[in-house]
Structure formats: C-alpha cells, structure tokens
Design a protein around this motif. Sequence first.
Motif, short mmCIF file in Angstrom:
data_model
loop_
_atom_site.label_atom_id
_atom_site.label_comp_id
_atom_site.label_asym_id
_atom_site.label_seq_id
_atom_site.Cartn_x
_atom_site.Cartn_y
_atom_site.Cartn_z
N ILE A 134 0.88 -1.17 0.00
CA ILE A 134 0.00 0.00 0.00
C ILE A 134 0.91 1.22 0.00
O ILE A 134 1.71 1.39 0.93
N VAL A 135 0.81 2.05 -1.01
CA VAL A 135 1.54 3.32 -1.05
C VAL A 135 0.64 4.37 -0.40
O VAL A 135 -0.52 4.53 -0.82
N VAL A 136 1.15 5.04 0.63
CA VAL A 136 0.33 5.96 1.41
C VAL A 136 0.92 7.37 1.34
O VAL A 136 2.10 7.57 1.65
N GLY A 137 0.12 8.34 0.94
CA GLY A 137 0.54 9.73 0.91
C GLY A 137 -0.31 10.59 1.83
O GLY A 137 -1.32 10.15 2.38
N GLY A 138 0.12 11.82 2.01
CA GLY A 138 -0.67 12.77 2.78
C GLY A 138 -0.49 12.70 4.27
O GLY A 138 -1.33 13.24 5.02
N LEU A 139 0.58 12.10 4.75
CA LEU A 139 0.87 12.09 6.18
C LEU A 139 1.92 13.15 6.50
O LEU A 139 2.76 13.48 5.66
N GLU A 140 1.89 13.66 7.71
CA GLU A 140 2.87 14.65 8.14
C GLU A 140 3.24 14.40 9.59
O GLU A 140 2.51 13.73 10.34
N PHE A 141 4.40 14.91 10.01
CA PHE A 141 4.83 14.84 11.40
C PHE A 141 4.29 16.07 12.14
O PHE A 141 5.02 17.03 12.40
N THR A 142 3.03 16.04 12.49
CA THR A 142 2.44 17.19 13.17
C THR A 142 3.14 17.48 14.49
O THR A 142 3.34 18.64 14.86
N ARG B 111 6.06 17.22 5.25
CA ARG B 111 4.65 17.02 4.92
C ARG B 111 4.54 16.10 3.70
O ARG B 111 5.45 16.02 2.89
N ASP B 112 3.43 15.42 3.58
CA ASP B 112 3.18 14.53 2.44
C ASP B 112 4.32 13.52 2.29
O ASP B 112 4.99 13.45 1.26
N LEU B 113 4.51 12.75 3.33
CA LEU B 113 5.64 11.82 3.42
C LEU B 113 5.49 10.62 2.49
O LEU B 113 4.39 10.08 2.33
N PRO B 114 6.57 10.15 1.87
CA PRO B 114 6.52 8.98 0.98
C PRO B 114 6.66 7.68 1.77
O PRO B 114 7.77 7.19 1.98
N ARG C 211 -3.50 8.07 -2.16
CA ARG C 211 -2.71 9.28 -2.39
C ARG C 211 -2.83 10.27 -1.23
O ARG C 211 -1.85 10.87 -0.83
N TRP C 212 -4.05 10.45 -0.71
CA TRP C 212 -4.24 11.37 0.41
C TRP C 212 -4.96 10.63 1.53
O TRP C 212 -6.12 10.27 1.41
N ALA C 213 -4.24 10.39 2.61
CA ALA C 213 -4.80 9.63 3.73
C ALA C 213 -6.02 10.31 4.33
O ALA C 213 -6.90 9.65 4.88
N SER C 214 -6.10 11.63 4.20
CA SER C 214 -7.23 12.37 4.74
C SER C 214 -8.49 12.19 3.92
O SER C 214 -9.60 12.48 4.38
N GLY C 215 -8.33 11.72 2.68
CA GLY C 215 -9.46 11.64 1.77
C GLY C 215 -9.70 12.92 1.00
O GLY C 215 -10.56 12.98 0.12
N ASN D 22 -4.50 17.33 -1.16
CA ASN D 22 -3.63 18.38 -0.62
C ASN D 22 -3.85 18.66 0.86
O ASN D 22 -3.29 19.63 1.39
N LYS D 23 -4.62 17.82 1.54
CA LYS D 23 -4.79 17.96 2.99
C LYS D 23 -4.02 16.86 3.69
O LYS D 23 -4.30 15.67 3.49
N THR D 24 -3.03 17.24 4.49
CA THR D 24 -2.23 16.25 5.21
C THR D 24 -2.76 16.08 6.63
O THR D 24 -3.37 16.99 7.20
N ILE D 25 -2.49 14.89 7.19
CA ILE D 25 -2.95 14.57 8.54
C ILE D 25 -1.79 13.97 9.34
O ILE D 25 -0.81 13.50 8.75
#
Length: 480
Positions: free
Chosen positions: A88-96, A414-417, A435-439, A442-445
């Motif tokens: 599973i390739v997951v995008g849209g994550l960030e180190f908040t 942001r938007d970690l690979p 592509r975007w975990a938030s659904g 361009n919105k990262t979570i």
Amino acid sequence: MNFLRPTRFSRRSLLAGLGAGAALVPLLHSTRSYGEAPAFPRRLITIVWPNGVMPEQFWPTGELDDWTIDPGENSPLAPLIPHKQDIIVVGGLEFTNFLELGQGGGHAALPFMFTGVPGAKFDGKISDGLDLTAGGPSVDQFIAGELAKTHALPFHSLVLQSTQLSGDDHYVSFSGAPLGGKPNAPTPEYDPVRLFDDLFASGLIDPEKAKKIRAERQSILDHVGDGLTRMSQRVGTEDRQKLEAHLAAVRDVEKQLATLNDTCVLPPRPADDIDYTTEVANPNIPLIHQLQMDMTVAAMACDMTRVSSILWGNSHNNHYTFFWLGDEFTDPGEPMENAGFDGPYRHHHEIAHNAHVDDKHRAMKNKVDQWFFSQLAYLIQKLKDTPEGDGSMLDNTVILFANNMEVGAAHSTRDLPWVLAGGGGGHFKTGRFVRWASGEPNKTIPQNILLTSLCRAMELDVETFGDPKYGTGELEILRG
C-alpha cells in the motif's frame, strides 16, 4: 438409583484425560476458532531511509485499486512492480508533532517519526541544533512491550542500523522519554557477525534439538488425535461435535509444526573477513542490508522475536556513498552550503541537495531511491519465499518503509513517501494506492493515525497511539 451424567469436555480437561496434559495446551490455545486457518504470529518490521524523494517521479498514477507504478529507469518505485499486490503506497501524512515546533528541518525528525508525541528536552543536541529527543516510546517498542506481557519471546525486539555511528542523532526506536539526560533508546546493532552470534550462537536454534522437540510434539498430537477419534464414537451428538472441533484444532497444530519444520532454519554465519563496521564510504553496505534482513526473517520464522526496527544510515547519510550504482557516483561532488559534503565521493545527503539543480542530479537521486526500494523488494520476496500455512510469512507480517522527509533538498516533512507491505494477518487490504490519507487532496494529517493502524494490525486493542490530540482511531481506508 444413580445416573451417570454425560461428560462435558474442555480442551484442558480433555487433554489431561488423554494423557497429554499441559504439554499441548499452549499449542492448542494458539489456534484460531475452529474451522479457521491456524493463527500464526503477527510481526512488524519498520525500516527508515532518509533524505526524501523527488515527488514528480515517486508517486504512482491513479488511486485505490486502479493505479500504476512508473516502470521507467528513473522511477523509485519500479522495483516494487512485481509486488504491487502486496503493498500500500500511502501519501498525505505529516509529522504534526514535529511541525508544531516551528524549528528544525527534516533531519531532526527521527525522534518524532514513530512516537507521535511532542519532543522532550535532553542534555544534548541533534540535527539543526535541536535539543529535543523522543518524548515517549516509538510504535515498535510499544508493541514489543505489549507482546512481552503475554508472550515469552527470547528477544524483546531487534533494533538494527546499517553503520556504526556515535552521538545522539541516529536513533529512530525509543523505549520512552529521556533517562538521565540521554535519549531512552535501545543501542542499535550494526555488526552482522555480532547480530548472528547474539541471535543464533546462543543455542536457541539447535537444528537437532528442534527436530527432537517437533518429533515429541508430533507424537503427542498423534496420541491425542487417536484418542479423540476413539472417544467420538462413544458419545452423543453434542459432545461428538466438540470432540471433532478439538480434533480440528489438533490438525491445525500439526500444520503449524510442519511449517516450523520448513521455516525455522539456522542461516549461514556472516564471513569474518569482511569490513562491516567502517562508517564512511563502506562499499559493503548492500551486503550489510541483506544480512540484517536475512537474520530478521530467520529470527521471526523461529518466533524468537516479532518486532524489528531498521535504520539505513541516520538522519542525513553523509557517510552513505553508492559505489555499486555506477561511475557517476564515484566522481567528486560539488560542495554545497549546508549539504555536509566532505568528499571524495558523492554521498546521499549531497545528492539529495543537488537533485533540484539539473536533470543529471535528479536522475542520480531517483536512482538512489530506486536502489533503496530494491532493498525493500528483497525483503518482501524473502518473506514471500518463506512458507507459512497455506501462504507465506508476508501474509502475517507488516512492513512500514518510511522516510523522514518529503523532499530532502527542502527538509520538508509534509506529504511523506511511506509504503506498507504485507497483510498483517489480513488486517490490511494490499494492492492499493492511497494518495491522500485524509481523503481530501492536498490535505495532510498526522502520522499517528497510521501508527494506531500498526498497533491494531498487531492485535493490540488501542484507540490511539501517541498523543491523542493528534487524532484517534486507525486509518480505515487501509482496510479496504
């Protein structure tokens, strides 16, 4: 007149009556509900490589179940094409938890990656002069600690690193908040020979002893199975169903023993006459990677541990050179401010900072990342080649392959690979691109939601991992 009441059987009382006693009870308790496949251990492997990617070449096209990895020579993910249905390739994550500091670039993010909590002050500094380290346990150490409460495994976890490094800036696995002003982190093992001796030379895996134990257990199973078959002919319908269920459980255990016979194999001892420990420009890095992955799989196949953390280098990889990728990687690089270049060869950090300059350097960066993903492909194939029940070890393992940045030259987090591999015992639906975990595009979570998913995949009933202010629950889209 006295009447004999029909006997009601439990697993424990039944086995005791058949003479098997406690020797088999733990094995039977390890199986799933009757009629299902035998339950094999869930396992977690986290791997970190640094310096981000080139997003234009990294991300697949399409989304969810209809997506494509670029097969081109500059495609970092190309080595995973044969394993597309296993990842599973997951995008849209960030180190908040890191970004809210408002200071320090991605090189300082290691203590924040897998902890999901704010940092804690300690008596030292890491990259970018940050005087913070992990404020809590990383997800791998948390899971290993929870497993230790119910499973007496020989090793709490494996914490590995590909090179010998000093200082406080090379940890990604943490036991908790700082102790005595120092990072509370297990000391990573970097020497494959010492790793082998710690794992296998202690006699924990003696082929002849293991063979004897399997034979003894099989003998008990044969005895119990015969007894169950005979007894089922003398009881009523209700108890016959229970006995048949017990017999099915015995057959499940037999399958587990047969699998253990195939997979719990002592690996070869690494050669003593190879340089595994030189820190800068070590040409044996590919071999070190392979040996550490091989021994991780062997230890997990023998159920010596169920959790492993591997850091390929450190937060910047000034010392990683790539002799094996071509002549362009042995030419002197162009010094850059803040790139940390100290020659005589191109190293990972310098390549990442030059990647935005021109097509030549961009191609070099993509080739480096492609090589790192070829290492992940090797581990996936190793697990797929190790049979377990009707499938393979990969079915019951989850690998998190994560970078500490989005783009190395920008130090962005942001938007970690990130990539997951393996089904985690059926917990994840693989073969997907989120592509975007938030659904929302361009919105990262926060990454916490994925870390909670790892805990759930390892059968830990948690609502959140890390600080709940960054979110609760797991990333449901990963489950299909």
